[in-house]
Scaffold this active site. Structure first.
Site, PDB file in Angstrom:
ATOM      1  N   GLU A 136      42.643  31.056 -39.039  1.00  0.00           N
ATOM      2  CA  GLU A 136      43.795  30.486 -38.364  1.00  0.00           C
ATOM      3  C   GLU A 136      44.383  29.382 -39.235  1.00  0.00           C
ATOM      4  O   GLU A 136      43.622  28.567 -39.752  1.00  0.00           O
ATOM      5  CB  GLU A 136      43.410  29.905 -36.999  1.00  0.00           C
ATOM      6  CG  GLU A 136      44.646  29.494 -36.209  1.00  0.00           C
ATOM      7  CD  GLU A 136      44.321  28.964 -34.804  1.00  0.00           C
ATOM      8  OE1 GLU A 136      43.134  28.899 -34.444  1.00  0.00           O
ATOM      9  OE2 GLU A 136      45.269  28.621 -34.104  1.00  0.00           O
ATOM     10  N   GLY A 276      37.946  20.556 -36.825  1.00  0.00           N
ATOM     11  CA  GLY A 276      36.747  20.385 -36.006  1.00  0.00           C
ATOM     12  C   GLY A 276      35.933  21.660 -35.844  1.00  0.00           C
ATOM     13  O   GLY A 276      34.738  21.677 -36.092  1.00  0.00           O
ATOM     14  N   GLU A 313      36.069  25.294 -27.767  1.00  0.00           N
ATOM     15  CA  GLU A 313      36.054  26.575 -28.499  1.00  0.00           C
ATOM     16  C   GLU A 313      35.588  27.702 -27.583  1.00  0.00           C
ATOM     17  O   GLU A 313      36.117  28.809 -27.621  1.00  0.00           O
ATOM     18  CB  GLU A 313      35.177  26.498 -29.744  1.00  0.00           C
ATOM     19  CG  GLU A 313      35.511  25.367 -30.715  1.00  0.00           C
ATOM     20  CD  GLU A 313      36.975  25.255 -31.088  1.00  0.00           C
ATOM     21  OE1 GLU A 313      37.683  26.280 -31.108  1.00  0.00           O
ATOM     22  OE2 GLU A 313      37.432  24.121 -31.355  1.00  0.00           O
ATOM     23  N   GLU A 335      46.437  26.092 -27.070  1.00  0.00           N
ATOM     24  CA  GLU A 335      45.831  24.789 -27.358  1.00  0.00           C
ATOM     25  C   GLU A 335      46.013  23.780 -26.226  1.00  0.00           C
ATOM     26  O   GLU A 335      45.071  23.090 -25.855  1.00  0.00           O
ATOM     27  CB  GLU A 335      46.353  24.235 -28.692  1.00  0.00           C
ATOM     28  CG  GLU A 335      45.966  25.075 -29.911  1.00  0.00           C
ATOM     29  CD  GLU A 335      44.469  25.321 -30.051  1.00  0.00           C
ATOM     30  OE1 GLU A 335      43.672  24.648 -29.362  1.00  0.00           O
ATOM     31  OE2 GLU A 335      44.085  26.208 -30.849  1.00  0.00           O
TER      32      GLU A 335
HETATM   33  N1  B3K Z   1      42.226  26.804 -33.271  1.00  0.00           N
HETATM   34  C1  B3K Z   1      41.543  25.939 -34.202  1.00  0.00           C
HETATM   35  C2  B3K Z   1      42.452  25.166 -35.063  1.00  0.00           C
HETATM   36  C3  B3K Z   1      42.950  25.910 -36.263  1.00  0.00           C
HETATM   37  C4  B3K Z   1      43.698  24.998 -37.178  1.00  0.00           C
HETATM   38  C5  B3K Z   1      44.342  25.733 -38.302  1.00  0.00           C
HETATM   39  N2  B3K Z   1      44.962  24.841 -39.235  1.00  0.00           N
HETATM   40  C6  B3K Z   1      40.617  25.001 -33.494  1.00  0.00           C
HETATM   41  C7  B3K Z   1      40.931  24.729 -32.086  1.00  0.00           C
HETATM   42  O1  B3K Z   1      41.957  24.204 -31.723  1.00  0.00           O
HETATM   43  O2  B3K Z   1      40.139  25.077 -31.250  1.00  0.00           O
HETATM   44 ZN    ZN Z   2      41.845  24.863 -29.744  1.00  0.00          ZN
END
Ligand code: B3K
Ligand code: ZN
Length: 918
Positions: A136, A276, A313, A335
């Site tokens: 991602e 993270g 997550e 998000e």
């Molecule tokens: N979805 C990922 C973040 C990806 C960042 C890409 N630059 C982590 C999260 O928000 O859970």
């Molecule tokens: Zn996320």
């Protein structure tokens, strides 16, 4: 075998910055139903065979297939087993002569890549001898040619082949189909993910790893295997992670009826990671910082972060993976919603009302210090952005935290049960699809047709399209004779880059009224239907630019408690008298507003001092007395006291000002802290005596609160001792660095010495380093603490430069770079904003150095200068020069180019907006 073409990262750097716009979204011309990937893993040269089943999208006019690729060596392209003609256009592989008609065809692409040279940590890379991926947002194209966009969802089968001794563990998404030896010391594993998914959720891991395992039985009787993979030696630090995962699974079942849908759920930790963690289907990859925790090495904050990020997550498995985003402009669909879910999870885990409030206060503090600043600067963008140059620059506080507040407002407007119904409808309609933010709002509204959300849905959705922080002005009038209290609320949103005109929003305002004695007054609202009894608390829905609400039978002049629980992400202007603030601080039934009263009061004192450089900086006796009362209040939780006794940060105060002199803000805050230390010395001692022993370590909210308050008391006592020359408290702090039973107490004691710039600090730092030299996450803290030390005569920058030469410093490791360079540039305003501009020069050097290694990390650092236009002289001139210097650099990544370009050029009507807001 056709020709071989190499497209290095460098090629991409020179392409002109192109803007991607939401309005240009078109559905894909082809679908990829299945993908069969085979990897021959080798750090120097990994071979990737990608066999896809492709078909034309019947809804789109016929056109060539354009596959994304980056930093790949292309060896072969076959269509239905035959060599195919293709051309390269920029980074895209373009195939024109494909079979016509709706029948699927086979497309086979063979490429190689160089994982050990991949310092970007996007795509396939090597960290400490193991392979990891990060796809991602657009990293999959660095692994193979593909339709690398979230609305193309495919079923993946993955075969991994590698040297067995070097890479005994071979993981990918889904279920393990088979594994075995290949001879020659190599082995293989074959994985299949039954759920179709976009390429950004693909992952593989290969290396020498060990796992903590746990078998669980879900409510429906299904068995699952949970695994947390780490490097050998870290296993004993995974207990909290496993507990957090189990709690997350139970919570999502209980609160939303969403079960785990895979036989196996894996978490893998790596110390080289751009952010993270990442929610790859069934195979989450984490920064070690959010997995590893033991009482010896992790603080209470670390424990809480692990729980919250593991929850986040895991919750993506439904909100993000089962239902994903149509395009990257919809990022907040997954998000914002998932942050809302992880916030609720942490609150439910915290237990008591007071602990829930503490978590809410922490979340709001982050939003107001960081997201509000973003909303007021050159990178301001709506929760659903309209355009970007580099999507990785839009994983922002606006998309995440403000996005979560938008979901929270929906929750407030439809209620808990209504929200749950809305979520059920969302899954019923869209499971397995790639959808938009509008689809989500529609589902929540449709499930609650009579709610204020449904009534005001279209204007509510402006929260997704309008950037900037709304300002709400509250004015009130009490008519003693008529016993009415009229509250008039007015909303405005300042212009932001590219968005001058703003429409009114739907703003839920939770409120109560307090009497003189502090008791809650019953609410009766005048309406067309007559007086409406509302109990002791109500939620008003502000939907016009200005609205008045008349409360009747109000027997005395009330103190309004507005925006309880921070019911909307706005700035509330209401000029309450000190008396009223004190009443709220002492009596409000809403803990959030109790805390807020203390902050408003402190902010007023700080701003007054900043604006009157001639006057002596002094805390009013009444404020000190109120703080004394809070510290001594046996009914209040320690964590809450700690938050009340924390003055607004320098960054937050800077946001309230038209023109920012960081040194002045720092001087004022330090002087006031000194006074809190001095005036409340007896209370701090009592607090320390009561709270410093928390018994056996447990990272729960209660113990964490006690440790936090004890830590603050110690810091205040050491601060005061530093001024009087007393040796007792610094000695106690040093002793604690030596013998504390957990990292929270040890670190707080060390921080007390460093923050007070006490001579014992150096010795204590050396000690900590000796003791924890092999613990990377503790060393990160060690660097960070020094980078954030209060500046004395400009001595922090040379110390930071010295630390960059330390044997343990490594610019290529994002955690380490963040712990030193980011901590200094973004979290030490007085150290960074120097009259000679040397801090900005350092920043420019580091942005450029990092950009040559890792563009995503460099672009994050670049944002440290977002607020440069508001700086007073001479800072502003120096800051502009440093930005110009970066912007002029040849071969800048598009990531950094977008950030510095906007910082220098995005000149919205911002200057005008400031006036409007004040
Ligand atoms: N979805 C990922 C973040 C990806 C960042 C890409 N630059 C982590 C999260 O928000 O859970
Ligand atoms: Zn996320």
């Amino acid at each position: 075998m056709t020709d071989t073409a190499t497209f290095a990262d460098a090629a991409q750097r020179h392409s002109a910055a192109s803007v991607v716009r939401r309005e240009d979204y078109r559905p894909p011309a082809f679908w990829i139903d299945t993908v069969d990937l085979s990897f021959d893993l080798d750090p120097a040269k990994t071979r990737v065979l990608n066999k896809m089943r492709v078909r034309r999208n019947p809804d789109v006019p016929a056109q060539p297939l354009r596959l994304d690729g980056q930093a790949l060596n292309l060896a072969r392209v076959l269509v239905n087993g035959q060599g195919a003609s293709f051309k390269m256009e920029g980074d895209q592989l373009v195939l024109s002569n494909l079979p016509e008609g709706p029948e699927p065809f086979d497309l086979e692409i063979f490429t190689t890549c160089q994982p050990e040279k991949n310092t970007q940590l996007s795509g396939l890379y090597v960290s400490q001898g193991a392979f990891f991926t990060q796809c991602e947002a657009e990293g999959f194209r660095r692994i193979t040619y593909f339709l690398d966009r979230p609305d193309v969802m495919s079923v993946f089968t993955v075969t991994l082949r590698a040297d067995k001794a070097a890479y005994p563990v071979l993981l990918s998404n889904g279920n393990l189909l088979e594994q075995g030896d290949l001879g020659d010391g190599r082995h293989f594993a074959r994985w299949h993910d039954p759920f179709k998914k976009p390429s950004y959720l693909f992952a593989l891991v290969a290396g020498q790893l060990v796992a903590r395992e746990q078998a669980i039985t879900a409510r429906n009787g299904q068995q699952h295997l949970l695994q947390v993979y780490v490097r050998p030696g870290d296993l004993e630090k995974t207990e909290h992670a496993m507990r957090s995962l189990m709690a997350s699974i139970a919570w999502d079942e209980a609160r939303f009826g969403l079960p785990l849908d895979l036989e196996r759920f894996m978490i893998v930790a790596t110390s080289d990671f751009n952010m993270g963690a990442m929610e790859n289907k069934g195979l989450n990859i984490f920064n070690t910082k959010f997995v590893l925790a033991s009482q010896a090495t992790a603080t209470d904050q670390d424990f809480a972060n692990v729980e919250s990020v593991i929850g986040h997550e895991y919750f993506h498995n439904w909100t993000g993976n089962r239902i994903t985003c149509r395009d990257w402009f919809q990022l907040s669909l997954k998000e914002g919603l998932t942050v809302f879910r992880d916030q609720e999870f942490s609150m439910d885990m915290a237990g008591s009302d007071s602990a829930r409030a503490v978590k809410r206060i922490e979340d709001v503090r982050l939003l107001r210090t960081m997201q509000f600043a973003e909303d007021a600067g050159p990178m301001a963008h709506p929760v659903r952005p309209d355009s970007y140059q580099e999507i990785n620059n839009f994983y922002t506080l606006t998309v995440y935290e403000k996005g979560a507040e938008v979901v929270r407002m929906m929750h407030t407007l439809v209620g808990e049960a209504g929200f749950r119904k809305g979520m059920a409808l969302y899954f019923e309609r869209h499971d397995g699809q790639a959808v938009t933010c509008d689809d989500f709002a529609q589902a929540i509204a449709d499930a609650n047709p009579h709610s204020p959300l449904a009534v005001h849905l279209e204007p509510f959705k402006r929260w997704y399209s309008q950037a900037g922080t709304p300002q709400v002005h509250a004015e009130s009038q009490y008519d003693a004779a008529a016993q009415t209290y009229t509250l008039t609320l007015t909303q405005t949103t300042p212009p932001t880059p590219g968005q001058d005109e703003k429409q009114p929003l739907i703003i839920p305002v939770r409120l109560g009224l307090l009497g003189r004695s502090g008791a809650a007054l019953p609410l009766q609202l005048q309406s067309e239907q007559g007086a409406q009894g509302l109990g002791l608390e109500a939620t008003l829905v502000l939907h016009e630019r200005q609205q008045s609400f008349v409360f009747t039978q109000v027997g005395e002049m009330p103190v309004p408690s507005l925006l309880r629980g921070f019911s909307a992400p706005v700035v509330l202007h209401q000029n309450l008298e000190d008396d009223a603030l004190e009443t709220l601080l002492q009596h409000d039934s809403d803990p959030f507003n109790r805390w807020e009263a203390s902050q408003q009061w402190a902010q007023r004192i700080m701003l007054a001092a900043i604006h009157n450089p001639e006057a002596e900086i002094a805390l009013p006796a009444r404020f000190v007395q109120a703080m004394r009362q809070v510290l001594g209040d046996a009914q209040l939780d320690a964590a809450f006291k700690d938050l009340v006794l924390t003055l607004p940060s320098e960054g937050y105060i800077a946001e309230q000002l038209e023109q920012v002199d960081p040194q002045r803000i720092h001087a004022v805050r330090e002087a006031l802290q000194d006074q809190l230390a001095q005036a409340l010395q007896a209370e701090w001692q009592a607090v320390w005596e009561q709270h410093h022993d928390t018994g056996a370590y447990r990272p729960d909210a209660h113990g964490a609160g006690r440790r936090a308050l004890a830590g603050k008391a110690l810091a205040m006592l050491v601060r005061q001792a530093g001024r009087t020359g007393d040796a007792v408290w610094p000695g106690k702090a040093y002793q604690r660095v030596k013998d504390a039973g957990n990292m929270t107490d040890r670190f707080n004691a060390l921080a007390a010495l460093v923050q007070a710039r006490h001579p014992l600090a150096q010795q204590a730092l050396q000690r900590l380093h000796r003791q924890f030299r092999d613990e990377a996450l503790v060393l990160d803290k060690w660097f960070q603490l020094q980078a954030m030390a209060p500046d004395v005569d400009g001595d922090v920058l040379p110390a930071v430069r010295q630390l960059m030469r330390h044997a343990d410093f490594n610019l290529k490791n994002p955690n380490r770079a963040r712990s030193l360079i980011f901590a200094y540039s973004s979290h030490n305003p007085a150290g960074f904003h120097r009259a000679d501009g040397a801090g900005y020069q350092f920043w420019a050097e580091q942005v450029l150095a990092l950009d040559a290694i890792n563009a995503q990390v460099a672009a994050r650092l670049a944002r440290a200068m977002d607020a440069w236009r508001k700086l007073a002289q001479p800072y502003r001139t120096h800051a502009e020069a440093a930005l110009q210097q970066v912007a002029a650099h040849q071969g800048l990544s598009k990531d950094v180019r977008e950030i510095v370009g906007k910082a220098l050029n995005a000149r919205p009507s911002m200057e005008k907006s400031g006036e409007a807001a004040h």
